[in-house]
Design an enzyme around this catalytic site. Structure first.
Site, PDB file in Angstrom:
ATOM      1  N   GLU D  29      44.162  38.828  48.065  1.00 52.65           N
ATOM      2  CA  GLU D  29      43.921  39.986  48.917  1.00 52.65           C
ATOM      3  C   GLU D  29      42.549  39.852  49.577  1.00 52.65           C
ATOM      4  O   GLU D  29      41.548  39.650  48.885  1.00 52.65           O
ATOM      5  CB  GLU D  29      43.989  41.270  48.078  1.00 52.65           C
ATOM      6  CG  GLU D  29      45.381  41.499  47.499  1.00 52.65           C
ATOM      7  CD  GLU D  29      45.389  42.369  46.250  1.00 52.65           C
ATOM      8  OE1 GLU D  29      44.353  42.969  45.913  1.00 52.65           O
ATOM      9  OE2 GLU D  29      46.451  42.429  45.582  1.00 52.65           O
ATOM     10  N   LEU D  58      49.572  43.312  49.220  1.00 51.45           N
ATOM     11  CA  LEU D  58      48.784  43.877  48.119  1.00 51.45           C
ATOM     12  C   LEU D  58      49.632  43.991  46.850  1.00 51.45           C
ATOM     13  O   LEU D  58      50.112  45.075  46.513  1.00 51.45           O
ATOM     14  CB  LEU D  58      48.258  45.259  48.541  1.00 51.45           C
ATOM     15  CG  LEU D  58      46.981  45.773  47.880  1.00 51.45           C
ATOM     16  CD1 LEU D  58      46.574  47.106  48.471  1.00 51.45           C
ATOM     17  CD2 LEU D  58      47.027  45.829  46.391  1.00 51.45           C
ATOM     18  N   ALA D  59      49.830  42.896  46.162  1.00 48.83           N
ATOM     19  CA  ALA D  59      50.645  42.929  44.946  1.00 48.83           C
ATOM     20  C   ALA D  59      50.358  41.670  44.136  1.00 48.83           C
ATOM     21  O   ALA D  59      50.682  40.563  44.555  1.00 48.83           O
ATOM     22  CB  ALA D  59      52.124  43.010  45.307  1.00 48.83           C
ATOM     23  N   GLU D  60      49.767  41.867  42.997  1.00 47.95           N
ATOM     24  CA  GLU D  60      49.315  40.726  42.205  1.00 47.95           C
ATOM     25  C   GLU D  60      50.461  39.945  41.586  1.00 47.95           C
ATOM     26  O   GLU D  60      50.366  38.722  41.417  1.00 47.95           O
ATOM     27  CB  GLU D  60      48.338  41.200  41.124  1.00 47.95           C
ATOM     28  CG  GLU D  60      46.967  41.629  41.655  1.00 47.95           C
ATOM     29  CD  GLU D  60      46.966  42.989  42.347  1.00 47.95           C
ATOM     30  OE1 GLU D  60      47.990  43.708  42.254  1.00 47.95           O
ATOM     31  OE2 GLU D  60      45.952  43.344  42.979  1.00 47.95           O
ATOM     32  N   PHE D  83      39.679  41.958  41.330  1.00 49.88           N
ATOM     33  CA  PHE D  83      38.824  42.373  40.215  1.00 49.88           C
ATOM     34  C   PHE D  83      39.642  42.208  38.928  1.00 49.88           C
ATOM     35  O   PHE D  83      40.867  42.406  38.937  1.00 49.88           O
ATOM     36  CB  PHE D  83      38.422  43.848  40.338  1.00 49.88           C
ATOM     37  CG  PHE D  83      37.323  44.115  41.340  1.00 49.88           C
ATOM     38  CD1 PHE D  83      35.991  44.125  40.957  1.00 49.88           C
ATOM     39  CD2 PHE D  83      37.637  44.369  42.663  1.00 49.88           C
ATOM     40  CE1 PHE D  83      34.987  44.378  41.875  1.00 49.88           C
ATOM     41  CE2 PHE D  83      36.638  44.628  43.585  1.00 49.88           C
ATOM     42  CZ  PHE D  83      35.301  44.633  43.199  1.00 49.88           C
ATOM     43  N   ASP D  84      38.926  41.915  37.847  1.00 50.89           N
ATOM     44  CA  ASP D  84      39.519  41.792  36.516  1.00 50.89           C
ATOM     45  C   ASP D  84      40.601  42.813  36.190  1.00 50.89           C
ATOM     46  O   ASP D  84      41.662  42.488  35.689  1.00 50.89           O
ATOM     47  CB  ASP D  84      38.394  41.888  35.478  1.00 50.89           C
ATOM     48  CG  ASP D  84      37.299  42.859  35.927  1.00 50.89           C
ATOM     49  OD1 ASP D  84      37.594  44.048  36.088  1.00 50.89           O
ATOM     50  OD2 ASP D  84      36.161  42.400  36.155  1.00 50.89           O
ATOM     51  N   GLY D  85      40.309  44.077  36.504  1.00 49.58           N
ATOM     52  CA  GLY D  85      41.238  45.141  36.122  1.00 49.58           C
ATOM     53  C   GLY D  85      42.540  45.115  36.897  1.00 49.58           C
ATOM     54  O   GLY D  85      43.474  45.862  36.569  1.00 49.58           O
ATOM     55  N   PHE D  86      42.630  44.246  37.894  1.00 49.05           N
ATOM     56  CA  PHE D  86      43.848  44.209  38.707  1.00 49.05           C
ATOM     57  C   PHE D  86      44.703  42.983  38.415  1.00 49.05           C
ATOM     58  O   PHE D  86      45.631  42.665  39.165  1.00 49.05           O
ATOM     59  CB  PHE D  86      43.488  44.278  40.196  1.00 49.05           C
ATOM     60  CG  PHE D  86      42.599  45.444  40.514  1.00 49.05           C
ATOM     61  CD1 PHE D  86      42.802  46.672  39.892  1.00 49.05           C
ATOM     62  CD2 PHE D  86      41.537  45.337  41.394  1.00 49.05           C
ATOM     63  CE1 PHE D  86      41.975  47.761  40.144  1.00 49.05           C
ATOM     64  CE2 PHE D  86      40.699  46.420  41.657  1.00 49.05           C
ATOM     65  CZ  PHE D  86      40.915  47.636  41.036  1.00 49.05           C
ATOM     66  N   PRO D  89      49.053  43.695  36.841  1.00 48.17           N
ATOM     67  CA  PRO D  89      50.378  43.626  37.472  1.00 48.17           C
ATOM     68  C   PRO D  89      50.935  42.194  37.482  1.00 48.17           C
ATOM     69  O   PRO D  89      52.137  42.009  37.575  1.00 48.17           O
ATOM     70  CB  PRO D  89      50.110  44.120  38.908  1.00 48.17           C
ATOM     71  CG  PRO D  89      48.890  44.971  38.810  1.00 48.17           C
ATOM     72  CD  PRO D  89      48.056  44.316  37.734  1.00 48.17           C
ATOM     73  N   HIS D 129      36.924  47.907  37.338  1.00 49.00           N
ATOM     74  CA  HIS D 129      36.193  46.886  38.074  1.00 49.00           C
ATOM     75  C   HIS D 129      35.186  46.151  37.188  1.00 49.00           C
ATOM     76  O   HIS D 129      34.322  45.446  37.700  1.00 49.00           O
ATOM     77  CB  HIS D 129      35.446  47.513  39.263  1.00 49.00           C
ATOM     78  CG  HIS D 129      36.329  47.977  40.371  1.00 49.00           C
ATOM     79  ND1 HIS D 129      37.134  49.076  40.255  1.00 49.00           N
ATOM     80  CD2 HIS D 129      36.547  47.484  41.613  1.00 49.00           C
ATOM     81  CE1 HIS D 129      37.797  49.255  41.402  1.00 49.00           C
ATOM     82  NE2 HIS D 129      37.460  48.304  42.233  1.00 49.00           N
TER      83      HIS D 129
END
Ligand code: TPP
Ligand code: TPP
Ligand code: MG
Ligand code: MG
Lengths: 377, 327, 377, 327
Positions: D29, D58-60, D83-86, D89, D129
């Site tokens: 992204e 936008l989709a991991e 970011f780590d938190g994402f 998915p 984040h």
């Protein structure tokens, strides 16, 4: 104005009637479809019939093997032979196919040795074949995951410059239940945004284990593609000719750079979900009976008989071949060697890995300790 | 006292939970008419209706995500993940939403959701049907992680999990679903062992053997076998994997001076690592040997013909026990 | 026959023209729409204007606070005021709203104290408000996750028997980028299969950070709903009246049991993605300029002026109120106490937790050791 | 030798990788025109085109899932997770597909995919984040997990990761992106330290301090400070988190007799647990004290005003060091 009216509430889907693309009726009558003219010789139809019989035979044999404890489990394709053979025979050698865990008929069309499938269901390997040998990817069990792999592969075809007149394309199989997974919908987005050469082939066999289609969608599944901006169509999944024709056309469109298509093959899972399932707990016998009248093999047989294209000798020969295939499949299963314990540590990484080596060495020593103590492990 | 299989005991526990609180829901794939692939929810939809026992679309993120919404509306959903290997599509909702909502809301929101996961191997299944992902959840603050090992605990722990105001990940040992045990369905819930507590399931004095879920039976068998050789193994069923019942563990290890942790999950980064690290901190001067771990290998779960080698069995457990005496 | 033709390839979406539902033109002219008659008094329009001005003021103040180092970051709603105020004012007190991280205007309409938003962006809490106090859920940062929460909540409404004439419904906000997430598509499936009373309100502000809409879809986003069997529509997201009208209608339909609707509010992110973003790296100034002509506030002001509904005093009064609000917002930020260290351990679990208690006690002792040593931590 | 920030060094490394092999792709992204939110991919799309530096939807899960497909077709995708938190998915694709494809295919298929994850806290960000999820990946057989801590390693490790035939999860310490360091872009890649190897970054003899990523700077500062008090700390940058370079670790701990592991991730079930358990097994008789762990608390990552308390700083690291001397 921009209002898009959807259904107001859940509705039982009907698979019959004019919306289905059909080229061969359940009674074995050949019908024409303006958008899907199919130029096919009698010999080719006979070859398809042979495929149908043989893949059913593989299936029957595997079920028997499972019953006898030779396989851990088996996912039967009974009833879905036409969808798989029709679409499978629409592929060119350079096309790539991504299956679920039930595409034994497609595997057959791609030339994979059925023994490979048995390996998986016997628990000897997780598949283990080379996807590039027959352009047939490994079975994928986590529902929907392979749709993204297929789409990425199709993006690779684009990057290779292999889209065009003589191009390549991808087909990916999944079930009606799978359409609910995020991954499948993301693959629709990717494929449409990048206009990737991929055909989404959904075998809507009406059931996801015990859940009927209404649990996944309130409109016909082929219409899902509308929401993503590419064509969707519904074909009679028990009609091998129609499946062949629509898949050919969609694959050719993809190869030429026209992007993705969603094909919903409307069919029926005539058996249990897998050999461990008991469908009498959740569906009525009458439903199965009504679908038996639409059997994908019988209609081709009826056509061949009616048109005189095939005689008793032909059918006997196919049956004999099926018998031999069954025997071969059985034998390959029974003679399959068990994997060696230390293979647990193989193929985890491409190069030596400290952690894996550490555990393997210790485990090897542990196993050896039994040998030296002469105690059975 | 009734004799029930673990699957049946879980079913009875779910039934009680549904009876006791109209806000309790059961949701998942095939939990309705089929009664779940392990029959754990057998008959519940028939008795409580489709509004409370919900066959969902085939999407685990959707199951957990909508369960969160239902909980925000005051419901207490019990989600079934069909097999361990299929919890991963829901991982994002579990880690980023389920675990964090209470803190995000500074305590205004509770998410009393139970996620039931049949786990572990040994049933001759294909890929993704034999995993033990508990360590991945135990690392996430905001989640409770528990595991039952036998029918009586299945019956009580599911009900305690449902009563808990916090999200609970409940691991059920699938290869023990058909094991039978005595369940006292008439017992006063107040008398049940706390969901936080470990339990000593076999007394011993030479070494402490810690395990949970499917490994309990194996470990008790190991202890019985070892007793014949004159070695006294204390087996503790951890039951609560996060938080750990450190007091019970410590008391035992300080007494025995030796400790082995056994689980099916890969040893590397498994729960045994946390236990070994913590126990060593707490009992450094009591330990005669390092805490040893016996578990799955640090590879993907192998094809089922190899699982008897992959899973720690009685011999491998006893081998680890022996090794602690070699120090 | 069942063929659904989608676009053949990516196309730049145009948001102008007949497909947009509009009740107030950029020039401030009131137009009628046959499906969305809006019975609204001048006082009500003035109230909406006031909302627009005030939420913009909150935004401006927050940006300034961030520049001054008082906030860690801020996600500006500049340009999206009408979409948020129009939809926000369409909600009844019993309805529930699920925001993303940019719905400051909706928060305002629901009655949430703006100080609460600052807490989050200042890093004092992760939100911390009670969603049930104003029926406004917590901000959700992981893209798309809240769409499933909203759908589940709506399923709860159904189970409470609160669907019907006097029913309740849910609205959930998300962006154009979010439509690519699996979760959002799964929520469409859940909502349609269960016919849940939920309105999906997508603010298509044309950008997902630096990515333009074409990276997410090749057809207009409102058409996504077609694929799932429920209505989708596109509204001029800079038109507060149209946003109010379409949201009212969709919410009422949901309350009455007619199930979900997807509303695409076509708007524009006039500022940076957040205060840490630099949009000059990826978009042209001309685009922004063209959207300035469609400013959501200016058209209402033009309407009020043109129709004589409001005079200079009114505008001055609103400005004054905005000034006071700005001051109040600023003050609430500057006087906000920092959280105490040991609050790290609070609100992780509802009951005492052995691990948390262990770490808290040790950390408390550690902090104490500095006090007793009289060394600053 | 050039002085580069870590972000810039990573950028140069990516550039080299793209130059050296036309099959290398960058995807994620905002990696295109924007150059990523940390500018790590700055200018790459301009120079290598949209076909090779791909701004994705936008989709991991889609990012990793299509990367797998691209790899099956012979490409070598480098995925950026913003970011780590994402990353969650994408967890399902990573755990069930990326990690397991080689075994599933009995070695016929390689998935040379790099997943770059800017990780850790300390930048004053909002929720999700500032996470450190490395332990979740280190538990999964089939993945390589590595972390860089400074510019020179960033430059070489990204290139080594791209060359690796196995999937690599590469953690980048986001609060160190703007730290500068010397990078020898002319050095022979053969001379680079192996991607498997840990490195001693501060020599010492009293205690071994193990860390990685963002904590390296903190730990070296701690070692320097401690030296003034006469305590000699050896700091080892683990670099490879899975597999661990046990030999380097063991050699140091056997010499010092004391060990502390520091990371930002929650201590419970963190990488420190595995290291402590393993080191204790390997060095039992050398240890004067239990291996102590210092890290994040076992709670969700707190709001940023609290992160200075949550993250182990120099004082907390030294406190742990002190405690090992109290045994
Ligand atoms: C992510 C995931 N969840 C659950 C399962 C368990 N499961 C295996 S097959 C199946 C039903 C699949 O239905 P459908 O997609 O219609 O395919 P079919 O089996 O009918 O061919 C389920 C739920 C799984 N394999 N993967
Ligand atoms: C799962 C996930 N991936 C990535 C991000 C980082 N991120 C934050 S906002 C954003 C863009 C969102 O775009 P859109 O949905 O259009 O909403 P907008 O910001 O335009 O309002 C991204 C990629 C995130 N928050 N969550
Ligand atoms: Mg199906
Ligand atoms: Mg946007």
């Amino acid at each position: 104005m921009a209002v898009d009216s959807g259904a107001a509430g859940p509705q039982r889907l009907e698979g019959t009637g004019g919306e289905l693309i059909q080229l061969l009726t359940p009674e074995g009558e050949r019908v024409e479809h303006p958008d899907y003219p199919l130029d096919i010789s009698t010999e080719e139809i006979k070859a398809l019939f042979r495929d149908l019989v043989l893949v059913r035979r593989i299936d029957t044999e595997a079920i028997a093997l499972q019953r006898q404890g030779e396989l851990g489990i088996w996912a039967s394709l009974l009833g879905q032979e036409a969808a798989q053979v029709g679409s499978g025979r629409a592929l060119g050698p350079k096309d790539m196919a991504f299956p679920t865990y039930r595409e034994h008929g497609v595997a057959w069309c791609r030339g994979l040795d059925p023994a490979k499938l048995l390996e998986l269901f016997r628990g000897v390997s997780h598949g283990g074949w080379d996807p590039n040998e027959h352009n047939f990817h490994l079975y994928t069990i986590v529902i929907g995951s392979q749709t993204l792999h297929a789409t990425g592969y199709a993006m690779g075809i684009q990057r290779d410059g292999a889209v065009g007149e003589d191009g390549e394309a991808v087909i990916v199989y999944f079930g009606d239940g799978a359409t609910s997974q995020g991954d499948v919908n993301e693959s629709f987005i990717w494929a449409s945004v990048f206009n990737a050469p991929v055909v989404f082939f959904c075998q809507n066999n009406q059931w996801a284990i015990s859940e009927p289609l209404e649990r996944q969608s309130r409109i016909p599944l082929y219409q899902r593609a509308r929401g993503f901006g590419f064509p969707g169509l519904r074909v009679d999944g028990n009609d091998v000719l129609a499946c062949l024709a629509v898949t050919r056309k969609a694959m050719q469109a993809a190869r030429e750079g026209q992007g993705p298509t969603l094909i919903e093959a409307f069919t029926y899972r005539m058996g249990a979900h897998t050999t461990t399932d008991d469908p009498t707990r959740y569906r009525l016998a009458a439903e199965l009976e009504s679908w038996k009248l639409k059997d994908p093999l019988e209609r081709v047989r009826a056509y061949l008989v009616r048109t005189g294209a095939a005689d008793a000798d032909f059918f006997a020969a196919v049956d004999a071949e099926a018998g031999e295939l069954g025997t071969r499949v059985r034998k390959s299963c029974l003679t399959m060697p068990d994997p060696q314990p230390l293979t647990i540590f193989e193929n985890v990484y491409s190069e030596p890995n400290a952690q894996v080596a550490y555990e393997r060495d210790r485990f090897a020593a542990y196993l050896d300790s039994f040998d030296s103590e002469e105690v059975g492990a | 006292m009734t004799t029930l299989t673990l699957s049946r005991a879980m079913n009875e526990g779910l039934r009680r939970a549904l009876e006791n609180d109209p806000k309790v829901l059961v949701m998942g794939e095939d939990v309705g008419k089929l009664g779940g692939v392990f029959r754990v929810t057998d008959g519940l939809q028939k008795d409580f209706g489709e509004g409370r026992v919900i066959d969902t679309p085939l999407a685990e993120s959707g199951i957990v995500g909508t369960a969160i919404g239902l909980a925000l509306r005051g419901y207490r959903p019990i989600c079934e993940i069909q097999f361990d290997g299929f919890v991963f599509p829901a991982f994002n909702q579990i880690v980023c939403q389920l675990a964090k909502m209470r803190l995000r809301s500074l305590g205004h929101v509770s998410l009393p959701i139970v996620i039931r996961i049949p786990c572990g191997g040994g049933i001759g299944a294909v890929e993704h049907h034999s995993e033990s992902p508990e360590a991945l959840f135990a690392h996430i603050g905001g989640l409770r992680v528990v595991a039952c090992s036998e029918p009586a605990d299945a019956y009580s722990m599911i009900q305690q999990s449902v009563s808990c105001e916090d999200p609970v990940i409940l691991f059920e040992p699938k290869r023990r679903y058909w094991d039978k045990g005595e369940v006292d369905t008439a017992a006063d819930p107040q008398a049940w062992l706390s969901l936080n507590a470990a339990r000593t399931v076999h007394q011993g004095s030479d070494v402490t053997l810690l395990a949970y879920g499917p490994m309990i039976r194996t470990c008790v068998e190991a202890a019985v076998a070892a007793a014949k050789d004159g070695r006294s193994i204390e087996v503790i069923d951890l039951r609560s994997l996060a938080p750990l019942d450190i007091e019970t563990i410590r008391a035992s290890v300080q007494r025995t001076g030796r400790c082995v942790v056994a689980h099916e999950a890969p040893v590397t980064g498994g729960l045994g690592a946390e236990i070994a690290a913590r126990i060593t901190e707490e009992c450094f001067y009591h330990l005669e040997a390092p805490v040893l771990r016996v578990g799955g290998f640090s590879t993907p779960y192998p094809p089922s013909k190899l699982e008897d080698h992959y899973l720690p069995d009685l011999d491998r457990v006893l081998d680890a026990v022996d090794r602690t005496f070699a120090f």
